[in-house]
Write a protein that holds these residues in place. Structure first.
Motif, PDB file in Angstrom:
ATOM      1  N   ARG A  57       0.793  -1.233   0.000  1.00  0.00           N
ATOM      2  CA  ARG A  57       0.000   0.000   0.000  1.00  0.00           C
ATOM      3  C   ARG A  57       0.827   1.286   0.000  1.00  0.00           C
ATOM      4  O   ARG A  57       0.355   2.323  -0.459  1.00  0.00           O
ATOM      5  CB  ARG A  57      -0.907   0.018   1.234  1.00  0.00           C
ATOM      6  CG  ARG A  57      -2.038  -1.005   1.187  1.00  0.00           C
ATOM      7  CD  ARG A  57      -2.966  -0.713   0.018  1.00  0.00           C
ATOM      8  NE  ARG A  57      -4.213  -1.459   0.125  1.00  0.00           N
ATOM      9  CZ  ARG A  57      -4.471  -2.601  -0.490  1.00  0.00           C
ATOM     10  NH1 ARG A  57      -3.532  -3.136  -1.265  1.00  0.00           N
ATOM     11  NH2 ARG A  57      -5.633  -3.206  -0.348  1.00  0.00           N
ATOM     12  N   PHE A  58       2.048   1.243   0.517  1.00  0.00           N
ATOM     13  CA  PHE A  58       2.816   2.471   0.682  1.00  0.00           C
ATOM     14  C   PHE A  58       4.080   2.435  -0.175  1.00  0.00           C
ATOM     15  O   PHE A  58       4.640   1.374  -0.430  1.00  0.00           O
ATOM     16  CB  PHE A  58       3.198   2.687   2.152  1.00  0.00           C
ATOM     17  CG  PHE A  58       2.014   2.660   3.086  1.00  0.00           C
ATOM     18  CD1 PHE A  58       1.082   3.688   3.075  1.00  0.00           C
ATOM     19  CD2 PHE A  58       1.829   1.602   3.956  1.00  0.00           C
ATOM     20  CE1 PHE A  58      -0.006   3.663   3.925  1.00  0.00           C
ATOM     21  CE2 PHE A  58       0.735   1.568   4.805  1.00  0.00           C
ATOM     22  CZ  PHE A  58      -0.182   2.607   4.794  1.00  0.00           C
ATOM     23  N   LYS A  59       4.498   3.616  -0.568  1.00  0.00           N
ATOM     24  CA  LYS A  59       5.752   3.793  -1.292  1.00  0.00           C
ATOM     25  C   LYS A  59       6.720   4.520  -0.369  1.00  0.00           C
ATOM     26  O   LYS A  59       6.432   5.619   0.117  1.00  0.00           O
ATOM     27  CB  LYS A  59       5.529   4.610  -2.568  1.00  0.00           C
ATOM     28  CG  LYS A  59       4.482   4.029  -3.510  1.00  0.00           C
ATOM     29  CD  LYS A  59       4.874   2.659  -4.015  1.00  0.00           C
ATOM     30  CE  LYS A  59       3.820   2.113  -4.993  1.00  0.00           C
ATOM     31  NZ  LYS A  59       4.159   0.757  -5.477  1.00  0.00           N
ATOM     32  N   PHE A  60       7.868   3.916  -0.122  1.00  0.00           N
ATOM     33  CA  PHE A  60       8.834   4.509   0.787  1.00  0.00           C
ATOM     34  C   PHE A  60      10.239   4.169   0.292  1.00  0.00           C
ATOM     35  O   PHE A  60      10.439   3.182  -0.431  1.00  0.00           O
ATOM     36  CB  PHE A  60       8.633   3.994   2.212  1.00  0.00           C
ATOM     37  CG  PHE A  60       8.605   2.500   2.342  1.00  0.00           C
ATOM     38  CD1 PHE A  60       9.771   1.771   2.538  1.00  0.00           C
ATOM     39  CD2 PHE A  60       7.400   1.809   2.254  1.00  0.00           C
ATOM     40  CE1 PHE A  60       9.746   0.397   2.657  1.00  0.00           C
ATOM     41  CE2 PHE A  60       7.363   0.423   2.364  1.00  0.00           C
ATOM     42  CZ  PHE A  60       8.540  -0.281   2.566  1.00  0.00           C
ATOM     43  N   PRO A  61      11.223   4.970   0.668  1.00  0.00           N
ATOM     44  CA  PRO A  61      12.609   4.693   0.225  1.00  0.00           C
ATOM     45  C   PRO A  61      13.086   3.337   0.730  1.00  0.00           C
ATOM     46  O   PRO A  61      12.882   2.972   1.886  1.00  0.00           O
ATOM     47  CB  PRO A  61      13.408   5.836   0.871  1.00  0.00           C
ATOM     48  CG  PRO A  61      12.416   6.912   1.130  1.00  0.00           C
ATOM     49  CD  PRO A  61      11.124   6.225   1.427  1.00  0.00           C
ATOM     50  N   GLY A  62      13.708   2.596  -0.161  1.00  0.00           N
ATOM     51  CA  GLY A  62      14.233   1.286   0.202  1.00  0.00           C
ATOM     52  C   GLY A  62      13.228   0.163   0.110  1.00  0.00           C
ATOM     53  O   GLY A  62      13.521  -0.952   0.551  1.00  0.00           O
ATOM     54  N   MET A  63      12.055   0.415  -0.485  1.00  0.00           N
ATOM     55  CA  MET A  63      11.032  -0.626  -0.560  1.00  0.00           C
ATOM     56  C   MET A  63      11.497  -1.787  -1.451  1.00  0.00           C
ATOM     57  O   MET A  63      11.423  -2.949  -1.054  1.00  0.00           O
ATOM     58  CB  MET A  63       9.728  -0.051  -1.098  1.00  0.00           C
ATOM     59  CG  MET A  63       8.582  -1.068  -1.152  1.00  0.00           C
ATOM     60  SD  MET A  63       7.103  -0.410  -1.930  1.00  0.00           S
ATOM     61  CE  MET A  63       7.650  -0.310  -3.642  1.00  0.00           C
ATOM     62  N   LYS A  64      11.983  -1.447  -2.643  1.00  0.00           N
ATOM     63  CA  LYS A  64      12.434  -2.511  -3.545  1.00  0.00           C
ATOM     64  C   LYS A  64      13.646  -3.267  -2.998  1.00  0.00           C
ATOM     65  O   LYS A  64      13.682  -4.502  -3.068  1.00  0.00           O
ATOM     66  CB  LYS A  64      12.724  -1.933  -4.932  1.00  0.00           C
ATOM     67  CG  LYS A  64      11.472  -1.521  -5.690  1.00  0.00           C
ATOM     68  CD  LYS A  64      11.801  -1.085  -7.108  1.00  0.00           C
ATOM     69  CE  LYS A  64      10.524  -0.751  -7.883  1.00  0.00           C
ATOM     70  NZ  LYS A  64      10.822  -0.335  -9.275  1.00  0.00           N
ATOM     71  N   PRO A  65      14.659  -2.573  -2.455  1.00  0.00           N
ATOM     72  CA  PRO A  65      15.751  -3.335  -1.830  1.00  0.00           C
ATOM     73  C   PRO A  65      15.278  -4.242  -0.703  1.00  0.00           C
ATOM     74  O   PRO A  65      15.821  -5.338  -0.522  1.00  0.00           O
ATOM     75  CB  PRO A  65      16.690  -2.238  -1.315  1.00  0.00           C
ATOM     76  CG  PRO A  65      16.437  -1.078  -2.215  1.00  0.00           C
ATOM     77  CD  PRO A  65      14.981  -1.135  -2.527  1.00  0.00           C
TER      78      PRO A  65
END
Length: 318
Positions: free
Chosen positions: A139-147
Motif C-alpha cells: 500500500r505504501f511507497k517509501f525509500p528502500g522498498m524494492k531493496p
C-alpha cells in the motif's frame, strides 16, 4: 381478358421440386445424416473410451497406494513388538507397548511441549510480521522498498546448511543457545521472508478503495489494516500460518544444532535419540512419528478451507 399460367414454367418448377426431394426414405436418411449434429452429440465425441477410463482409474489407484503406503507402514510398525519392528509382516502380535514406552519412559512429553511452544510462538509472530510487512509494501511507497523486497527474496536462496555456523555463532554471542527463543528467532528468519512475499501478493488483490473508505471514516493506517483489511485476508493468513507452523514443527537441522540435553530438545531432535549408532528403537520412533503428525493434521483440517483460496490469490498478483 384472362391469362393462363405458363404451363411450361409450372412444369419446370414441379420437375425441379421432384428432383430436389429424396426419392426414397433411405435417401432422406442419407440427406439428414449429412446435417450438423446436435450439440449433445457433438460433446459426446470428447468422452473417454471405456479402456481409457479404466486406465485412468487404475493409475489413480496406484498413485494413491504409493502415497498412503509409507504412512500406513509407519502406523503398523508402531504397533509391532520390538523383535518384529523391521520384519515385512504387516501385523505381528500388535501391541501398544511402544506408545506406553514413549509416554512413560522417555522425554517425549517434554519434547512435545517444547515444540508446541516454539511452533506456536513462531506461527503467531510470523503471521503478524509477514502481514504487516506485506501490507506496508503493498500500500505504501517509501525509500528502500524494492531493496527490502529483494533482500527478503535473496534470503530464500541460501541453503540451510551454510547458515547453521553463522547463526550458531550469533546465537552463542547473544546467549540464546539451548533456549527456545533462539529457535523461534531462527525459524522467523526462514518463514517471514516467504510469507511476506505471499501476503504482499494477496493484499494487492484487495481493492485500495477499502483503505480510502477507512481513512474517510477517520481510521489511521494501522486501524484500516486491523479492522478492514485483515478480516478480508483470512485465506492468506491461513496459508502463511500453516507454512510458519510446519517450518517450526518439523525442522531438524537447527533444532539439532542449537539444542542439547534431552530435556531441551524439540520433537524433531528427540526422534534422533531413538536410532543411534549403538541402539535402534524403531517401534518407539514410529510411534513418535504418528503422534507428531496429529497436531499438523489438526492444523491442516482447520485451515484447509482457506488454503486453496489463499495460495491462488497470493500467486495471481505480485
Amino acid at each position: 381478358m384472362t391469362t393462363k399460367p405458363n404451363a411450361a414454367g409450372g412444369g419446370a418448377g414441379r420437375d425441379a421440386e421432384r428432383d430436389a426431394a429424396p426419392a426414397t426414405p433411405a435417401a432422406a436418411e442419407a440427406v439428414t445424416s449429412g446435417a450438423p449434429k446436435p450439440a449433445a452429440q457433438a460433446r459426446g465425441r470428447g468422452r473417454r473410451s471405456p479402456l481409457a477410463s479404466v486406465g485412468l482409474h487404475a493409475t489413480l489407484v496406484v498413485a494413491s497406494v504409493i502415497a498412503v503406503f509409507p504412512v500406513l507402514w509407519i502406523l503398523l510398525t508402531s504397533l509391532k513388538p520390538a523383535e518384529y519392528a523391521i520384519t515385512t509382516d504387516f501385523v505381528k502380535d500388535p501391541t501398544l507397548g511402544n506408545y506406553r514406552y514413549l509416554l512413560e519412559s522417555s522425554h517425549f512429553l517434554g519434547w512435545f511441549g517444547n515444540s508446541v511452544l516454539v511452533a506456536g510462538v513462531t506461527t503467531v509472530l510470523g503471521v503478524f510480521i509477514a502481514a504487516t510487512t506485506g501490507y506496508a509494501v503493498s500500500r505504501f511507497k517509501f525509500p528502500g522498498m524494492k531493496p527490502l523486497m529483494w533482500t527478503l527474496l535473496i534470503t530464500q536462496m541460501f541453503p540451510m546448511a551454510i547458515l547453521i555456523v553463522p547463526l550458531y555463532n550469533l546465537m552463542g554471542d547473544l546467549g540464546l543457545l539451548n533456549q527456545p527463543l533462539g529457535l523461534i528467532i531462527t525459524y522467523l528468519t526462514i518463514a517471514v521472508p516467504f510469507c511476506a512475499w505471499m501476503m504482499k501478493g494477496f493484499f494487492d488483490t484487495i481493492p485500495v478503495e477499502i483503505d480510502e473508505s477507512g481513512r474517510v471514516d477517520g481510521l489511521n493506517p494501522f486501524g484500516t489494516f486491523w479492522r478492514l483489511i485483515l478480516p478480508l485476508a483470512k485465506p492468506g493468513l491461513a496459508v502463511t500460518g500453516f507454512y510458519a507452523f510446519i517450518t517450526a514443527w518439523g525442522e531438524v537441522a537447527y533444532a539439532s544444532a542449537f539444542m542439547v540435553g534431552e530435556e531441551n530438545l524439540t520433537l524433531a531432535g528427540g526422534l534422533q535419540t531413538f536410532v543411534t549408532q549403538y541402539t535402534s528403537n524403531w517401534g518407539a520412533m514410529s510411534a513418535a512419528s504418528v503422534l507428531i503428525a496429529i497436531p499438523a493434521a489438526i492444523f491442516f483440517v482447520f485451515a484447509q478451507r482457506h488454503l486453496v483460496a489463499g495460495m491462488t490469490a497470493g500467486a495471481t498478483k505480485g
